[in-house]
Design a protein around this motif. Sequence first.
Motif, PDB file in Angstrom:
ATOM      1  N   SER A 191       0.833  -1.196   0.000  1.00  0.00           N
ATOM      2  CA  SER A 191       0.000   0.000   0.000  1.00  0.00           C
ATOM      3  C   SER A 191       0.875   1.256   0.000  1.00  0.00           C
ATOM      4  CB  SER A 191      -0.980  -0.013   1.173  1.00  0.00           C
ATOM      5  OG  SER A 191      -0.294   0.032   2.388  1.00  0.00           O
ATOM      6  N   LEU A 192       2.072   1.141   0.548  1.00  0.00           N
ATOM      7  CA  LEU A 192       3.032   2.239   0.444  1.00  0.00           C
ATOM      8  C   LEU A 192       3.323   2.575  -1.019  1.00  0.00           C
ATOM      9  CD1 LEU A 192       5.840   1.853   3.095  1.00  0.00           C
ATOM     10  CD2 LEU A 192       5.141   4.001   2.015  1.00  0.00           C
ATOM     11  N   ARG A 193       3.564   1.523  -1.829  1.00  0.00           N
ATOM     12  CA  ARG A 193       3.839   1.747  -3.248  1.00  0.00           C
ATOM     13  C   ARG A 193       2.622   2.388  -3.921  1.00  0.00           C
ATOM     14  NH1 ARG A 193       2.886  -1.222  -7.913  1.00  0.00           N
ATOM     15  NH2 ARG A 193       4.201  -0.600  -9.671  1.00  0.00           N
ATOM     16  N   GLN A 194       1.407   1.891  -3.599  1.00  0.00           N
ATOM     17  CA  GLN A 194       0.198   2.469  -4.196  1.00  0.00           C
ATOM     18  C   GLN A 194       0.081   3.950  -3.833  1.00  0.00           C
ATOM     19  OE1 GLN A 194      -2.543  -0.320  -2.378  1.00  0.00           O
ATOM     20  NE2 GLN A 194      -2.857  -1.376  -4.320  1.00  0.00           N
ATOM     21  N   HIS A 195       0.332   4.216  -2.574  1.00  0.00           N
ATOM     22  CA  HIS A 195       0.264   5.589  -2.088  1.00  0.00           C
ATOM     23  C   HIS A 195       1.251   6.481  -2.836  1.00  0.00           C
ATOM     24  CE1 HIS A 195      -0.054   8.814   0.964  1.00  0.00           C
ATOM     25  NE2 HIS A 195       1.244   8.932   0.811  1.00  0.00           N
ATOM     26  N   ASN A 196       2.466   6.002  -2.982  1.00  0.00           N
ATOM     27  CA  ASN A 196       3.506   6.835  -3.584  1.00  0.00           C
ATOM     28  C   ASN A 196       3.336   6.979  -5.098  1.00  0.00           C
ATOM     29  OD1 ASN A 196       4.623   7.505  -1.116  1.00  0.00           O
ATOM     30  ND2 ASN A 196       5.985   5.716  -1.088  1.00  0.00           N
ATOM     31  N   LEU A 197       2.794   5.933  -5.756  1.00  0.00           N
ATOM     32  CA  LEU A 197       2.443   6.065  -7.179  1.00  0.00           C
ATOM     33  C   LEU A 197       1.435   7.199  -7.355  1.00  0.00           C
ATOM     34  CD1 LEU A 197       1.990   2.344  -8.317  1.00  0.00           C
ATOM     35  CD2 LEU A 197       3.607   3.974  -9.321  1.00  0.00           C
ATOM     36  N   ALA A 246      13.729  14.981 -10.711  1.00  0.00           N
ATOM     37  CA  ALA A 246      14.304  15.724  -9.576  1.00  0.00           C
ATOM     38  C   ALA A 246      13.261  16.664  -8.959  1.00  0.00           C
ATOM     39  CB  ALA A 246      15.523  16.521 -10.036  1.00  0.00           C
ATOM     40  N   ASP A 247      12.462  17.314  -9.834  1.00  0.00           N
ATOM     41  CA  ASP A 247      11.392  18.191  -9.333  1.00  0.00           C
ATOM     42  C   ASP A 247      10.439  17.392  -8.437  1.00  0.00           C
ATOM     43  OD1 ASP A 247      12.293  20.322 -10.914  1.00  0.00           O
ATOM     44  OD2 ASP A 247      10.982  19.771 -12.601  1.00  0.00           O
ATOM     45  N   ILE A 248      10.101  16.193  -8.900  1.00  0.00           N
ATOM     46  CA  ILE A 248       9.125  15.376  -8.176  1.00  0.00           C
ATOM     47  C   ILE A 248       9.707  14.955  -6.829  1.00  0.00           C
ATOM     48  CG2 ILE A 248       7.825  13.202  -8.212  1.00  0.00           C
ATOM     49  CD1 ILE A 248       7.742  13.497 -11.301  1.00  0.00           C
ATOM     50  N   ALA A 249      10.994  14.566  -6.838  1.00  0.00           N
ATOM     51  CA  ALA A 249      11.638  14.166  -5.577  1.00  0.00           C
ATOM     52  C   ALA A 249      11.618  15.335  -4.597  1.00  0.00           C
ATOM     53  CB  ALA A 249      13.068  13.695  -5.842  1.00  0.00           C
ATOM     54  N   ALA A 250      11.925  16.531  -5.102  1.00  0.00           N
ATOM     55  CA  ALA A 250      11.957  17.698  -4.219  1.00  0.00           C
ATOM     56  C   ALA A 250      10.570  17.995  -3.653  1.00  0.00           C
ATOM     57  CB  ALA A 250      12.483  18.913  -4.994  1.00  0.00           C
ATOM     58  N   ALA A 251       9.535  17.834  -4.511  1.00  0.00           N
ATOM     59  CA  ALA A 251       8.182  18.203  -4.071  1.00  0.00           C
ATOM     60  C   ALA A 251       7.580  17.181  -3.123  1.00  0.00           C
ATOM     61  CB  ALA A 251       7.271  18.386  -5.288  1.00  0.00           C
ATOM     62  N   THR A 252       7.960  15.915  -3.238  1.00  0.00           N
ATOM     63  CA  THR A 252       7.291  14.878  -2.441  1.00  0.00           C
ATOM     64  C   THR A 252       8.076  14.458  -1.216  1.00  0.00           C
ATOM     65  OG1 THR A 252       8.374  13.135  -3.736  1.00  0.00           O
ATOM     66  CG2 THR A 252       6.188  13.859  -4.481  1.00  0.00           C
ATOM     67  N   THR A 301      13.714   6.259  -5.519  1.00  0.00           N
ATOM     68  CA  THR A 301      12.312   5.811  -5.420  1.00  0.00           C
ATOM     69  C   THR A 301      11.476   6.458  -6.511  1.00  0.00           C
ATOM     70  OG1 THR A 301      12.553   5.573  -3.032  1.00  0.00           O
ATOM     71  CG2 THR A 301      10.304   5.710  -3.875  1.00  0.00           C
ATOM     72  N   VAL A 302      11.648   7.774  -6.694  1.00  0.00           N
ATOM     73  CA  VAL A 302      10.876   8.484  -7.715  1.00  0.00           C
ATOM     74  C   VAL A 302      11.151   7.891  -9.087  1.00  0.00           C
ATOM     75  CG1 VAL A 302      10.657  10.689  -8.934  1.00  0.00           C
ATOM     76  CG2 VAL A 302      10.647  10.645  -6.433  1.00  0.00           C
ATOM     77  N   SER A 303      12.414   7.563  -9.381  1.00  0.00           N
ATOM     78  CA  SER A 303      12.739   7.014 -10.707  1.00  0.00           C
ATOM     79  C   SER A 303      12.030   5.696 -10.959  1.00  0.00           C
ATOM     80  CB  SER A 303      14.250   6.829 -10.849  1.00  0.00           C
ATOM     81  OG  SER A 303      14.795   8.025 -11.351  1.00  0.00           O
ATOM     82  N   THR A 304      12.009   4.820  -9.953  1.00  0.00           N
ATOM     83  CA  THR A 304      11.310   3.541 -10.099  1.00  0.00           C
ATOM     84  C   THR A 304       9.824   3.760 -10.334  1.00  0.00           C
ATOM     85  OG1 THR A 304      12.886   2.642  -8.516  1.00  0.00           O
ATOM     86  CG2 THR A 304      10.937   1.302  -8.982  1.00  0.00           C
ATOM     87  N   LEU A 305       9.233   4.649  -9.534  1.00  0.00           N
ATOM     88  CA  LEU A 305       7.798   4.913  -9.665  1.00  0.00           C
ATOM     89  C   LEU A 305       7.480   5.518 -11.032  1.00  0.00           C
ATOM     90  CD1 LEU A 305       7.270   6.405  -6.074  1.00  0.00           C
ATOM     91  CD2 LEU A 305       6.365   4.207  -6.867  1.00  0.00           C
ATOM     92  N   VAL A 306       8.315   6.468 -11.465  1.00  0.00           N
ATOM     93  CA  VAL A 306       8.087   7.123 -12.760  1.00  0.00           C
ATOM     94  C   VAL A 306       8.213   6.095 -13.887  1.00  0.00           C
ATOM     95  CG1 VAL A 306       9.123   8.715 -14.435  1.00  0.00           C
ATOM     96  CG2 VAL A 306       8.653   9.501 -12.107  1.00  0.00           C
ATOM     97  N   ASP A 307       9.216   5.215 -13.802  1.00  0.00           N
ATOM     98  CA  ASP A 307       9.368   4.173 -14.828  1.00  0.00           C
ATOM     99  C   ASP A 307       8.094   3.339 -14.938  1.00  0.00           C
ATOM    100  OD1 ASP A 307      11.875   5.095 -15.343  1.00  0.00           O
ATOM    101  OD2 ASP A 307      12.936   3.511 -14.247  1.00  0.00           O
ATOM    102  N   ASP A 308       7.546   2.951 -13.780  1.00  0.00           N
ATOM    103  CA  ASP A 308       6.305   2.167 -13.776  1.00  0.00           C
ATOM    104  C   ASP A 308       5.161   2.949 -14.420  1.00  0.00           C
ATOM    105  OD1 ASP A 308       7.643   0.203 -12.461  1.00  0.00           O
ATOM    106  OD2 ASP A 308       6.612   0.448 -10.534  1.00  0.00           O
TER     107      ASP A 308
END
Lengths: 400, 400
Positions: free
Chosen positions: A17-23, A39-45, A51-58
């Motif tokens: 559920s952590l992954r779902q939340h972060n997606l 990088a923008d997304i990492a800074a904002a979240t 982690t952001v790169s993995t989520l964005v790839d998905d």
Amino acid sequence: MISGISAAAGAPVRQASLRQHNLRLVLGQVASGAPLSRADIAAATGLTRATVSTLVDDLVSGRLLREVSPTPRGGAGRPGVGLVLNDADGPAGLGLEINVDYLAACVLDLAGAVRHREIRPGDRRGVEPSAVLAEAAALASRAALAAEDQGLTIAGTAMAVPGLVSPDGTIRLAPNLGWRDVDTSGFTPGPLTGPLTVENEANLAALGELFHGEPGLSSFLYVSGEIGIGAGIVLTGSLFRGARGWSGELGHVAVDPDGPACRCGAHGCLEQYAGQEALLPPGVSLADLVAAADRGERPALDRLTSAASALGVTIAGVINLLDVDTVVLGGVYAPLARWLSPGIEQQIASRVLTAGWSPVRVRPARLGSDAAVVGAAGAIIRAVHDEPAAWLLPASAGTP
Amino acid sequence: MISGISAAAGAPVRQASLRQHNLRLVLGQVASGAPLSRADIAAATGLTRATVSTLVDDLVSGRLLREVSPTPRGGAGRPGVGLVLNDADGPAGLGLEINVDYLAACVLDLAGAVRHREIRPGDRRGVEPSAVLAEAAALASRAALAAEDQGLTIAGTAMAVPGLVSPDGTIRLAPNLGWRDVDTSGFTPGPLTGPLTVENEANLAALGELFHGEPGLSSFLYVSGEIGIGAGIVLTGSLFRGARGWSGELGHVAVDPDGPACRCGAHGCLEQYAGQEALLPPGVSLADLVAAADRGERPALDRLTSAASALGVTIAGVINLLDVDTVVLGGVYAPLARWLSPGIEQQIASRVLTAGWSPVRVRPARLGSDAAVVGAAGAIIRAVHDEPAAWLLPASAGTP
């Protein structure tokens, strides 16, 4: 209240559920504005870049995000690849509306743009539900084909109906269509239309105004003037469906308990004072009424004044109960708002206990008569935004 | 919706909020019934035994749980040490109520038991707010001392008032007390009473019925009959406060827009038909009315029938809008429910669009006139249950 976790939660927070939340979090960041880099997304979240790169790839491989050329930025550092919502070959929402005097369909892409729209006027009162559903299915199939032609995949279909819908999709009562207990569980609009949900039209129209109407609108009463009168109640950004899903029957709130008989069996319901049939005598169209009011003709203005007064008494009662700060006039009330608003505002000023220090705005719907069908398609898109993981699963299984 | 995480969440889930979430989860398991062992809690929550043990240790040292002797169990395995809510020397909630014709205070322990109660009747209309607040402070101080004598620590005080309260604690309007813009931000009931929150009495009474009334009650309209008429709206276990916190002004919903003038300046408000002054002519007490109705005296029964009809029209409107399945009659309506309910039910049956297949129950409040003050104390206890981490911090810093 602990931020980020629902107080009603009864389960421990686990990795999935952590992954779902972060997606959802990452998708929401991209949805909120201009192209963003990882990088923008990492800074904002506050998530790590890895982690952001993995989520964005998905999200990119699942066709929810797409990459665009980097654009030079004002700040320090090299520009990253920009990410935007995938409106090219991503999921789309199909909205369908059955109403008393028209059927409509529309397709929205992931970014909320209208990609297809069709409206078929015509009185459906007394027509067999199966015949109306068949016509709606044809409309939906054309919409899904139009979406496919543009590279989009319909994630699901939401159908707006002017009546009370059970959680299982049964239309329990649509008084102005003359429908009762119409089972839609076996109804599939077409092979490309995805799963179907059925919902009250005022609720979907309220969602339409929430997502595609005036920016910043968050708590409001949406009043839907069709043959009947419905209401959609939105509170701090969420549709309020009531304890059992049957909220918003504003048309059957009593204006005068000893008033004229209503179709529903009771007396003095708002619909008798401000429904389309009270506003438009036989042979008078909405356009006729607008033109007559524009010319200042007394009978037209009198009908509008009387409807506004009844609407105002009822709406003041709703505000005393629910304390919303905005009233959105939809359906036929949108083009009539110029004449209706003053009378409604007068009742609010004199009847709402908090009106003296807590003003209430009355304004026409932005989407007009499109609100319900756009809201229906938007509800599908919103569900993808709210639960991207649910879309990623079938999408990655079904596509290369 | 993803289970366990709010869709509105805008922050990534981190370790600290995980601990807060799981503390609440463990406390909630113990609160839900018989003494539990650490192993029972691990089995029920899906958390590991090691995690549960750490959390339980924190909750025991923070005086939210206490250990009791192991009791033999039916199942396999050795019995563990039993855990129960700490009602011996844990936190307690202080409820305070200012009403038109009485003041009240009560203390609830963590398990919801009433440990102290005091009521002071007397008409407060026209008395200076500062004098009434001083009297309330004296009541609160006695309650806090009584709690201390029993080993309890007051976690906070909630004060119920018959009016509209701003989020900053200002009483904007209490029409029947004659109060307007009374600032309570400088008001501290006493040195032992903890932080103060001020809330509408019908809202707190509704919470009282939710937590301490009929088990299983989850979505209902609480109708508070005092000198004025208020309503508390509870939906799937949560109090609905409205967009700005001023929901529930049922007494000023119009029954007949051309009806008698109301204190609020409008015409035909429900209070004019069913408020205490309409039910009880000068010199007639509530007990007199009950006795007269019991003897079947016509004037008393006529007043009750007329109030029930007005209440029924208004409540039917609320159900059409909000779709709740239960109406709880509180305040003076509780002892009058026998005579009021049939007339209310008749209006619901004829006016609520879904009444045919979706029944609505009308029943008296369990807590009677205690509902608001018990609900106030219960709201403090509930806040500890909902956010145990917030209590643990000052408690472990301030005590050995």
